[in-house]
Design a protein around this motif. Sequence first.
Motif, short mmCIF file in Angstrom:
data_model
loop_
_atom_site.label_atom_id
_atom_site.label_comp_id
_atom_site.label_asym_id
_atom_site.label_seq_id
_atom_site.Cartn_x
_atom_site.Cartn_y
_atom_site.Cartn_z
N ALA A 22 0.88 -1.37 0.13
CA ALA A 22 0.05 0.02 0.11
C ALA A 22 0.71 1.14 -0.12
O ALA A 22 2.15 1.17 0.18
CB ALA A 22 -0.98 -0.02 1.03
N GLY A 30 -7.86 7.14 -5.07
CA GLY A 30 -7.11 5.74 -4.93
C GLY A 30 -6.04 5.74 -6.01
O GLY A 30 -6.09 6.34 -6.99
N TYR A 224 -4.01 5.35 3.63
CA TYR A 224 -3.56 4.50 2.53
C TYR A 224 -4.26 4.11 1.52
O TYR A 224 -5.58 4.13 1.54
CB TYR A 224 -2.59 3.26 3.10
CG TYR A 224 -3.74 2.17 3.54
CD1 TYR A 224 -4.19 1.12 2.40
CD2 TYR A 224 -4.52 2.08 4.73
CE1 TYR A 224 -5.43 0.11 3.06
CE2 TYR A 224 -5.38 1.17 5.15
CZ TYR A 224 -5.66 0.30 4.22
OH TYR A 224 -6.91 -0.67 4.64
N SER A 225 -3.64 3.77 0.41
CA SER A 225 -4.32 3.05 -0.85
C SER A 225 -3.64 1.96 -1.29
O SER A 225 -2.46 1.69 -1.20
CB SER A 225 -4.41 4.25 -1.90
OG SER A 225 -5.12 3.38 -3.03
#
Length: 226
Positions: A22, A30, A224-225
Motif C-alpha cells: 500500500a 485511490g 493508505y491506498s
Amino acid sequence: RQAIAYCLDRGEFARQYSGGYAAVVHSYYGLAQWEYQESKTWIDENLETYEKNIDKAKELLDADGWNKNADGSDYSGTGTRYKEVDGELKPLVIEWANTDGNPVSELLATMLPEAMTEAGMELKATTMDFPPLSSCISHQGDKIYNMYNLATGFASANSPWYYYSTDEQYMTGGYNSNWIVDEDLAGASGALQTIPYEDRDTWLTTWQNYIKVWNEKLPDVPLYSD
C-alpha cells in the motif's frame, strides 16, 4: 483533524499494515484512479503531506483556542487541553468508535494515543460491533462519536459531490457521513457535477482543485491506498 493527522506516521502505518502493498495518499483518491495516474506530479507539488510533526499539531491547536487548563489558566504544556466554548471550558477529548478484530483499529490504537497525548489531546476508544457503529455514524445511536476508521472504494464514474453536500437530506440519507458543513468543500466537489462525462480535461482540472480543497479541509485522515 489536521492536528490528528500530524500525530500519525502514516508512512509507517501503511508499511506495517500492508507489508509494503500500500502507499500513503493525501486526499480522497485511490492509486488506481485515472485522475491520480495523470496527476502524480501535480499532487507532489500541491498537496500537504502531513508528515508526523507533534510541534505542528500543537501550533494548530493553540491557534484554534485549545490553550487552557481545566481551571481556565493558560495551558501548561502537559495534560489535556481545554477551550472556552459558549462560556464553558471543554476538554479536547476525541471519542473514537471502532470494531473488534480490526487490524486497522489495532494499529491505530498502538500508534495514535501517545502522540495525541503529547499534543494535548485525549483519545477515548470504544469497541463495538459494526451494526451499532453504523447507527452511530448516522446519528441514530445514543452517542455521537468524533472519530471512526473505515474503508472506501471508488467507482469508475465517481460522484463525490453527494458526500460533502450541505443539504440535510444527504446527511440523514447517509451520503455526507461526516456531517460536515463546509461551503468550500461543497463548492469544490459540486463543481464536478455538471461536467459532461466525456470532457476529461475540464473534469481533471476541476478534480485537482477538489482534492486540493479536500487536502486542506481534511474531512478524513487518509491512511493508505492498496
